[in-house]
Design an enzyme around this catalytic site. Structure first.
Site, PDB file in Angstrom:
ATOM      1  N   LYS A 151      35.681  36.253  52.350  1.00 59.17           N
ATOM      2  CA  LYS A 151      34.814  36.892  51.365  1.00 59.17           C
ATOM      3  C   LYS A 151      34.635  35.983  50.146  1.00 59.17           C
ATOM      4  CE  LYS A 151      35.299  40.912  49.111  1.00 59.17           C
ATOM      5  NZ  LYS A 151      35.693  42.264  48.710  1.00 59.17           N
ATOM      6  N   LYS A 207      47.568  41.435  49.916  1.00 57.72           N
ATOM      7  CA  LYS A 207      47.775  40.968  48.539  1.00 57.72           C
ATOM      8  C   LYS A 207      49.234  40.669  48.237  1.00 57.72           C
ATOM      9  CE  LYS A 207      43.774  42.569  46.017  1.00 57.72           C
ATOM     10  NZ  LYS A 207      43.273  43.365  44.902  1.00 57.72           N
ATOM     11  N   LYS A 262      36.668  35.550  43.414  1.00 61.99           N
ATOM     12  CA  LYS A 262      36.934  34.800  42.193  1.00 61.99           C
ATOM     13  C   LYS A 262      38.241  34.051  42.266  1.00 61.99           C
ATOM     14  CE  LYS A 262      37.169  39.440  40.470  1.00 61.99           C
ATOM     15  NZ  LYS A 262      36.347  40.347  39.692  1.00 61.99           N
TER      16      LYS A 262
END
Ligand code: TRP
Length: 334
Positions: free
Chosen positions: A198, A114, A201
């Site tokens: 994956k 991230k 969103k």
């Protein structure tokens, strides 16, 4: 009801809930609610580890709550609340930041992913995020945590923290060592555009995911456009090894239809992918559209959703305060 088992899980309010959240988390939450005491938390303090626009965050907290209810969670049976309304989460996270070790956090792969290439610019919150997650779980002394496979490492850290606390403060068994409940049959729901990623969103193309609020038309279009394979459906799983998109479509079908993948392949082998796409579209429309409609309906009455969160927070606070009192005592805080 098994009284010793206490389930806790959290979902970040960072936008549209999608099929991955539904199959990987929400459906499992609903099943667990039938047999155990469960606490389900909208983890708003986790969401702000990356900047959120205040008005968007406010709306996303309510929409995630609506997603919980629309999927079948019952706020009378389970405790449903948002993290920031019980201050014990932040307090215990601080305590755990003093128990947890830099070396442990440095191993967290999700932070590395991230934070990307410029770690210096990531928030400190993003770095210590797993300590807050441990606090969420252990504030209630939860024993079981339904999470996706990507959260397994964070859960191991929670166990390390619990163990070190119990040892440092000489209180064996004070914190339970929480167990992950990782759904076995739901292989991860992957992006419809790239079967190696994956479903998420944050992926740019909306065609990569089925949102719970998608209309029947959206679902039909997205499944039609989903990447699959130019050859026919094989009769065994092994032949799907290097075909992640084809594998993804067939596993989503298997999951939603509740027919195991071997059987799906036996029935569909030799047909082309438009066949599974057509069947999957029909199933998704009948399963997802009612959930999406209910989310929209619930979002029309924000006061009702706020009331659910408030009642849940009151119940959560009672457990949290009792546990925190004992935690402070163990540490020597007055
Ligand atoms: N980190 C989890 C995720 O991103 C969300 C989460 C926060 C969580 N606290 C938790 C999950 C406690 C389980 C238990 O998916």
């Amino acid at each position: 009801m098994n009284n010793k088992k206490l389930v806790f899980s959290g979902v970040q309010p960072t936008g549209n809930l999608h099929l991955g959240n539904y199959l990987g988390a929400l459906k499992n939450f609903v099943l667990l609610q039938k047999e155990s005491k469960c606490i389900y938390c909208v983890v708003d303090l986790h969401a702000i580890t990356v900047f959120q626009k205040p008005e968007t965050l406010r709306s996303n907290i309510l929409e995630t709550t609506a997603g919980f209810i629309a999927s079948g969670l019952d706020p009378v049976k389970s405790i449903i609340f948002n993290q920031s309304s019980v201050s014990g989460h932040a307090e215990l996270a601080w305590i755990f930041s003093c128990v947890s070790r830099l070396g442990w956090l440095n191993r967290m792969t999700q932070f590395k992913d991230k934070a990307g290439s410029d770690k210096e610019k990531a928030s400190v919150g993003l770095y210590i995020y797993p300590n807050l997650m441990a606090a969420d779980i252990l504030l209630y002394k939860a024993t079981h945590v339904p999470v996706g496979a990507d959260q397994k490492q964070h859960l191991e850290l929670s166990r390390d923290i619990a163990q070190k606390f119990n040892k440092d403060f000489n209180c064996a068994g004070f914190f339970p060592l929480p167990e992950p409940l990782i759904p076995k049959n739901v292989s991860r729901v992957m992006s419809l555009r790239d079967g190696t990623k994956k479903m998420s969103k944050t992926e740019e193309s909306d065609y990569s995911r089925i949102n719970l609020k998608d209309s029947a038309d959206d679902i039909e279009k997205k499944i039609k456009k989903a990447k699959s394979d130019s050859s026919v459906i094989p009769d065994n799983i092994k032949s799907l090894e290097n075909k992640p998109e084809a594998f993804n479509l067939l596993s989503i079908y298997s999951e939603v239809s509740k027919i195991n993948l071997d059987k799906v392949l036996k029935e569909m082998s030799g047909k082309d992918y438009s066949y599974v796409k057509k069947n999957l579209t029909d199933l998704l429309i009948s399963e997802i559209c009612p959930v999406g409609k209910e989310i929209k309906k619930l979002m029309g009455d924000k006061t009702h959703l706020e009331n659910i969160l408030q009642k849940g927070s009151e119940k959560a606070r009672i457990i949290a305060e009792e546990n925190l009192k004992n935690i402070r005592e163990k540490i020597g805080l007055i």
